[in-house]
Design a protein around this motif. Structure first.
Motif, short mmCIF file in Angstrom:
data_model
loop_
_atom_site.label_atom_id
_atom_site.label_comp_id
_atom_site.label_asym_id
_atom_site.label_seq_id
_atom_site.Cartn_x
_atom_site.Cartn_y
_atom_site.Cartn_z
N LYS A 25 0.84 -1.23 -0.08
CA LYS A 25 0.01 0.00 0.14
C LYS A 25 0.96 1.23 0.02
O LYS A 25 2.02 1.35 0.86
CB LYS A 25 -0.89 0.20 1.13
N VAL A 26 0.67 2.17 -0.91
CA VAL A 26 1.47 3.33 -0.82
C VAL A 26 0.70 4.74 -0.81
O VAL A 26 -0.52 4.51 -0.83
CB VAL A 26 2.14 3.51 -2.38
N SER A 27 1.29 5.67 -0.35
CA SER A 27 0.74 6.93 -0.36
C SER A 27 1.20 7.86 -1.57
O SER A 27 2.53 7.82 -1.52
CB SER A 27 0.93 7.69 1.08
N TRP A 29 1.34 11.58 -3.13
CA TRP A 29 1.14 13.04 -3.04
C TRP A 29 1.34 13.73 -4.49
O TRP A 29 2.24 13.37 -5.24
CB TRP A 29 1.96 13.72 -1.93
N HIS A 37 -3.86 13.55 -0.14
CA HIS A 37 -2.94 12.40 -0.88
C HIS A 37 -4.15 11.31 -0.78
O HIS A 37 -4.90 11.21 -0.41
CB HIS A 37 -1.88 12.26 0.18
N TYR A 38 -3.39 10.37 -1.77
CA TYR A 38 -4.19 9.24 -2.17
C TYR A 38 -3.49 8.04 -1.75
O TYR A 38 -2.03 7.89 -1.69
CB TYR A 38 -4.31 9.22 -3.65
N GLU A 39 -4.43 7.04 -0.88
CA GLU A 39 -3.72 5.87 -0.51
C GLU A 39 -4.27 4.62 -1.35
O GLU A 39 -5.45 4.67 -1.58
CB GLU A 39 -3.74 5.52 0.93
N TYR A 41 -2.96 0.86 -3.90
CA TYR A 41 -2.24 -0.37 -4.47
C TYR A 41 -2.03 -0.09 -5.95
O TYR A 41 -2.92 0.05 -6.76
CB TYR A 41 -2.78 -1.67 -4.27
N VAL A 56 -8.35 2.95 -3.96
CA VAL A 56 -7.71 4.38 -3.55
C VAL A 56 -8.95 4.84 -2.53
O VAL A 56 -9.79 4.77 -2.62
CB VAL A 56 -7.69 5.23 -4.60
N THR A 66 -11.98 11.35 4.55
CA THR A 66 -11.78 10.21 3.71
C THR A 66 -12.69 9.99 2.52
O THR A 66 -13.81 10.11 3.08
CB THR A 66 -11.12 8.87 4.25
N ILE A 85 3.26 2.80 2.71
CA ILE A 85 2.77 2.95 4.13
C ILE A 85 3.23 1.97 4.95
O ILE A 85 2.93 0.64 4.62
CB ILE A 85 1.33 2.96 3.88
#
Length: 87
Positions: A25-27, A29, A37-39, A41, A56, A66, A85
């Protein structure tokens, strides 16, 4: 005896590929907005570093709101930062 450290250049696409393969899982910007920001895969990307991101969630750090967005496409020229993350 002296130790010599060798510096290795890491290509951005290799890091992104690692996030994709490990299903981390990534954040993400964007350049135009410091509050959101967006979280999710990363499930795909191209040579221009445009990203397809799944599951997302848009996170607004000012309002703590959110919004679930599902699957989106992010244009690479707008991405400022991507980080995993922590687990």
């Amino acid at each position: 005896m002296s130790s010599i450290q060798q510096k290795v250049m890491v290509r951005p696409s290799n890091v992104i590929h690692g996030f994709k393969v490990k299903h981390e899982k990534v954040s993400i910007w964007l350049t135009h907005d410091n509050n959101t920001h967006y979280e999710g895969y990363i499930i795909g990307y191209d040579e221009f570093l445009n990203f397809v991101v799944d599951e997302v969630v848009e996170v607004n750090k000012k309002t703590s709101k959110t919004i679930e967005l599902g699957r989106i496409l992010l244009k690479g020229e707008n991405v400022a930062l991507i980080h995993a993350i922590g687990v």
